[in-house]
Design an enzyme around this catalytic site. Structure first.
Site, PDB file in Angstrom:
ATOM      1  N   CYS A   1      13.978  10.786   6.317  1.00  0.00           N
ATOM      2  CA  CYS A   1      14.097  10.373   7.713  1.00  0.00           C
ATOM      3  C   CYS A   1      15.518  10.516   8.226  1.00  0.00           C
ATOM      4  CB  CYS A   1      13.650   8.933   7.837  1.00  0.00           C
ATOM      5  SG  CYS A   1      14.493   7.887   6.653  1.00  0.00           S
TER       6      CYS A   1
ATOM      7  N   GLU B   1      10.690   1.047   9.771  1.00  0.00           N
ATOM      8  CA  GLU B   1      11.669   2.115   9.505  1.00  0.00           C
ATOM      9  C   GLU B   1      10.937   3.416   9.786  1.00  0.00           C
ATOM     10  OE1 GLU B   1      14.789   1.627   8.615  1.00  0.00           O
ATOM     11  OE2 GLU B   1      14.725  -0.498   8.102  1.00  0.00           O
TER      12      GLU B   1
ATOM     13  N   GLU C   1      11.299  16.237  14.807  1.00  0.00           N
ATOM     14  CA  GLU C   1      11.735  15.989  13.426  1.00  0.00           C
ATOM     15  C   GLU C   1      11.145  17.110  12.563  1.00  0.00           C
ATOM     16  OE1 GLU C   1      10.085  12.486  11.533  1.00  0.00           O
ATOM     17  OE2 GLU C   1      11.918  12.154  10.399  1.00  0.00           O
TER      18      GLU C   1
ATOM     19  N   LYS D   1       0.871  -1.182   0.000  1.00  0.00           N
ATOM     20  CA  LYS D   1       0.000   0.000   0.000  1.00  0.00           C
ATOM     21  C   LYS D   1       0.903   1.225   0.000  1.00  0.00           C
ATOM     22  CE  LYS D   1      -1.672   3.075   2.660  1.00  0.00           C
ATOM     23  NZ  LYS D   1      -1.950   4.208   1.764  1.00  0.00           N
TER      24      LYS D   1
HETATM   25  P1  NAP Z   1       2.919   8.388   7.780  1.00  0.00           P
HETATM   26  O1  NAP Z   1       1.856   9.372   8.040  1.00  0.00           O
HETATM   27  O2  NAP Z   1       3.295   7.466   8.858  1.00  0.00           O
HETATM   28  O3  NAP Z   1       2.486   7.612   6.451  1.00  0.00           O
HETATM   29  C1  NAP Z   1       3.258   6.568   5.929  1.00  0.00           C
HETATM   30  C2  NAP Z   1       2.356   5.538   5.312  1.00  0.00           C
HETATM   31  O4  NAP Z   1       1.488   5.019   6.324  1.00  0.00           O
HETATM   32  C3  NAP Z   1       1.447   6.062   4.202  1.00  0.00           C
HETATM   33  O5  NAP Z   1       1.300   5.063   3.225  1.00  0.00           O
HETATM   34  C4  NAP Z   1       0.128   6.286   4.926  1.00  0.00           C
HETATM   35  O6  NAP Z   1      -0.991   6.167   4.067  1.00  0.00           O
HETATM   36  C5  NAP Z   1       0.147   5.121   5.892  1.00  0.00           C
HETATM   37  N1  NAP Z   1      -0.719   5.308   7.069  1.00  0.00           N
HETATM   38  C6  NAP Z   1      -0.978   6.444   7.748  1.00  0.00           C
HETATM   39  N2  NAP Z   1      -1.808   6.189   8.793  1.00  0.00           N
HETATM   40  C7  NAP Z   1      -2.078   4.850   8.762  1.00  0.00           C
HETATM   41  C8  NAP Z   1      -2.867   3.973   9.564  1.00  0.00           C
HETATM   42  N3  NAP Z   1      -3.555   4.406  10.630  1.00  0.00           N
HETATM   43  N4  NAP Z   1      -2.911   2.660   9.228  1.00  0.00           N
HETATM   44  C9  NAP Z   1      -2.221   2.209   8.166  1.00  0.00           C
HETATM   45  N5  NAP Z   1      -1.456   2.985   7.360  1.00  0.00           N
HETATM   46  C10 NAP Z   1      -1.379   4.297   7.665  1.00  0.00           C
HETATM   47  O7  NAP Z   1       4.301   9.086   7.420  1.00  0.00           O
HETATM   48  P2  NAP Z   1       4.573  10.184   6.344  1.00  0.00           P
HETATM   49  O8  NAP Z   1       4.205  11.506   6.916  1.00  0.00           O
HETATM   50  O9  NAP Z   1       3.940   9.800   5.087  1.00  0.00           O
HETATM   51  O10 NAP Z   1       6.172  10.034   6.206  1.00  0.00           O
HETATM   52  C11 NAP Z   1       7.030  10.738   6.980  1.00  0.00           C
HETATM   53  C12 NAP Z   1       7.636   9.908   8.087  1.00  0.00           C
HETATM   54  O11 NAP Z   1       8.248   8.730   7.568  1.00  0.00           O
HETATM   55  C13 NAP Z   1       8.734  10.668   8.774  1.00  0.00           C
HETATM   56  O12 NAP Z   1       8.629  10.528  10.176  1.00  0.00           O
HETATM   57  C14 NAP Z   1      10.004   9.998   8.281  1.00  0.00           C
HETATM   58  O13 NAP Z   1      11.095  10.131   9.133  1.00  0.00           O
HETATM   59  C15 NAP Z   1       9.541   8.588   8.097  1.00  0.00           C
HETATM   60  N6  NAP Z   1      10.413   7.877   7.157  1.00  0.00           N
HETATM   61  C16 NAP Z   1      11.259   6.942   7.656  1.00  0.00           C
HETATM   62  C17 NAP Z   1      12.141   6.276   6.820  1.00  0.00           C
HETATM   63  C18 NAP Z   1      13.100   5.266   7.382  1.00  0.00           C
HETATM   64  O14 NAP Z   1      13.678   4.519   6.618  1.00  0.00           O
HETATM   65  N7  NAP Z   1      13.281   5.201   8.687  1.00  0.00           N
HETATM   66  C19 NAP Z   1      12.133   6.544   5.447  1.00  0.00           C
HETATM   67  C20 NAP Z   1      11.243   7.483   4.955  1.00  0.00           C
HETATM   68  C21 NAP Z   1      10.377   8.141   5.838  1.00  0.00           C
HETATM   69  P3  NAP Z   1      -1.761   7.453   3.504  1.00  0.00           P
HETATM   70  O15 NAP Z   1      -0.799   8.164   2.650  1.00  0.00           O
HETATM   71  O16 NAP Z   1      -2.887   6.845   2.767  1.00  0.00           O
HETATM   72  O17 NAP Z   1      -2.164   8.245   4.713  1.00  0.00           O
END
Ligand code: NAP
Length: 485
Positions: free
Chosen positions: A290, A256, A387, A180
């Protein structure tokens, strides 16, 4: 208007069980963050779509897991070749939906594909053990066997690479996968899947269910009885919820999550090199990674020189549409992110921070924010603790090695940390004392398919890349053979 050499790569339906299908919940508008224009509409999948994809993956697992690794390797290699051959189109699709400069997008295609190439090679070298026996009538062995169907959720900041890092090792290990992608960026995932299909990867082995009801789709991918493992890249807050959901079925998980990377510049550092790499780690992808530099600590003796040089470099950035070849810094992903940046700046200002350059919405408007430098950052400011995920560089000063290590470690995150020093003893001491999964001395460049990428503390569980990356997709089975006379 998005122009591609191969327009058929712009897929707008979900890919489930080898077929391109409409979404149970209608469509999603995919817009370009540089101008807000509609790129296209894609299928909006729902829980029923996800369930169908998981069941197809479970059926496909029966055969895919039993194909010799060498044959899986050939198919994955073909997928890698197709990804690389179509890198320009895939990069253009990514820039259209995500906003990053085209050269960064094309670079990401190569990076994401490198995991598919690497694990195509690595899967031929996965071995169990023969263990010296404890009695002459027994033989002891271990097998490495694929964990099963993998549920996978990825973010918008790396719409291709986060899939390559998971699907590469999963498929190489003999697992099947249901992905997804983030609602903002489904097109990159669908195009990757199209190329997997063209490479001959059998139906059901890889499916993509894009859908804005992430909660419901997420429940299927974490809790369906056919899921053997769940892997996620995204925020720590969502990762924790998904981990909790996985606990109902005791699933194997990889997470991650968020980071809060320190970037430490000691008095004896090569300041020019530190500035160059600080720019790279802070402003790549408009600060939305990240592993982006988050807290910059500069030793007092070099603070003035470093700040002056960083300011000059920031002011040289070219903000603009990712398709403009002069652009170094694209838009933020959406307007919520723009408001977040403004709130960080306002908080710093109200607590005595100096805005050295930038500090507001860029004149291009929409999702553009000015590359910003803030000095005089103090422990009570949001910039020192959260962050940032955007183009704001925030400088704090320090006096001693012990002090800065304590401050750098004073966070619940532990993904990446950077430091610059020319003292070899300090290079080793600091590497050992930083509580991070990745430490980089005298360089901001580290990400590669051949080494493990993963966070400590609340930055995650497990690793992607290197020999560790494929181990996440295996179960170990111990075979105790008796009756051997
Ligand atoms: P996010 O809000 O956690 O969303 C990531 C994914 O999770 C999206 O596909 C989102 O879908 C889905 N999602 C959100 N709420 C959900 C729920 N309740 N149940 C199931 N899936 C859900 O994060 P983001 O804002 O997109 O990304 C930024 C974050 O990712 C930052 O904190 C960054 O540091 C972290 N990140 C970490 C890494 C690593 O390797 N450690 C790499 C890249 C990013 P929708 O888009 O449909 O809401």
């Amino acid at each position: 208007m998005l122009t591609l050499k191969d327009p058929s790569l712009l897929r707008t339906r979900n890919f489930i069980d080898g077929e391109w299908v409409a979404g149970g919940a209608g469509t999603i508008d995919v817009t370009n963050p540089a101008n807000g224009e509609l790129v296209t509409r894609t299928a909006n999948g729902d829980a029923a779509d996800a369930t169908r994809a998981v069941e197809a993956a479970a059926a496909a697992f029966r055969t895919w897991s039993r194909i010799p690794a060498k044959q899986r390797a050939v198919l994955l290699r073909d997928w890698f070749n197709l990804l690389m051959a179509n890198a320009e189109d895939l990069g253009a699709i990514m820039t259209a939906e995500q906003g990053k400069p085209l050269y960064e997008s094309v670079g990401e295609i190569a990076y994401g594909a490198s995991f598919i190439e690497y694990y195509a090679e690595e899967c031929k070298r996965v071995m169990g053990d023969t263990i010296p026996t404890i009695s002459n009538d027994r033989r002891l062995q271990t097998y490495k066997q694929p964990v099963g169907v993998v549920g996978c959720i990825t973010p918008w900041n790396f719409p291709n690479a986060m899939i390559g890092r998971k699907a590469g090792p999963a498929l190489a290990a003999g697992c099947t996968i249901v992905i997804k992608p983030a609602t903002e960026t489904p097109l990159s995932a669908l195009a990757m899947c199209d190329l997997a299909d063209r490479a001959g990867i059998p139906r059901g082995v890889i499916s993509v269910v894009a859908g804005s009801n992430s909660r419901e789709i997420g429940k299927v991918l974490t809790q369906h009885q056919n899921i053997g493992k769940f892997t996620f890249t995204g925020s720590t807050a969502v990762g924790k919820k998904l981990m909790e959901q996985c606990s109902t079925g005791v699933k194997k998980i990889s997470l991650e999550l968020g980071g809060n990377a320190p970037f430490i510049v000691f008095d004896d550092a090569n300041i020019d090199a530190a500035v160059t790499d600080c720019m790279g780690t802070k402003f790549r992808n408009c600060g939305q990674t990240c592993v982006c530099t988050n807290r910059i600590y500069v030793q007092e003796g070099v603070a003035e020189e470093f700040t002056e040089k960083l300011k000059k470099a920031i002011e040289a950035l070219q903000v603009g549409d990712g398709f403009d070849k002069n652009t170094t810094t694209g838009p933020l992903v959406n307007q919520t992110a723009v408001h977040d940046m403004q709130a960080f700046v306002d908080d710093a200002k109200s607590k005595g921070g100096d805005i050295v350059t930038g500090g507001g919405v860029h004149k291009l408007g929409h999702c553009f924010f000015e590359p910003t430098l803030v000095t005089g950052v103090t422990a009570d400011m949001r910039l020192a603790n959260e962050e940032i995920f955007g183009p704001i560089a925030a400088i704090q000063t320090f006096t001693s090695e012990d002090e800065v290590i304590e401050r750098a470690n004073n966070t619940e995150f532990g993904l990446a940390a950077y430091y610059f020093t020319r003292d070899i003893g300090r290079v080793i001491r600091v590497a050992e004392r930083l509580e991070y999964g990745i430490v980089c001395s005298n360089s901001g460049v580290f990400s590669t398919e051949v080494a493990p990428f993963g966070g400590w503390k609340q930055s995650g569980i497990g690793s992607e890349g290197g020999k560790e990356g494929i181990a996440e997709y295996f179960e170990t089975k111990f075979h105790s053979m008796g009756g051997i006379e």
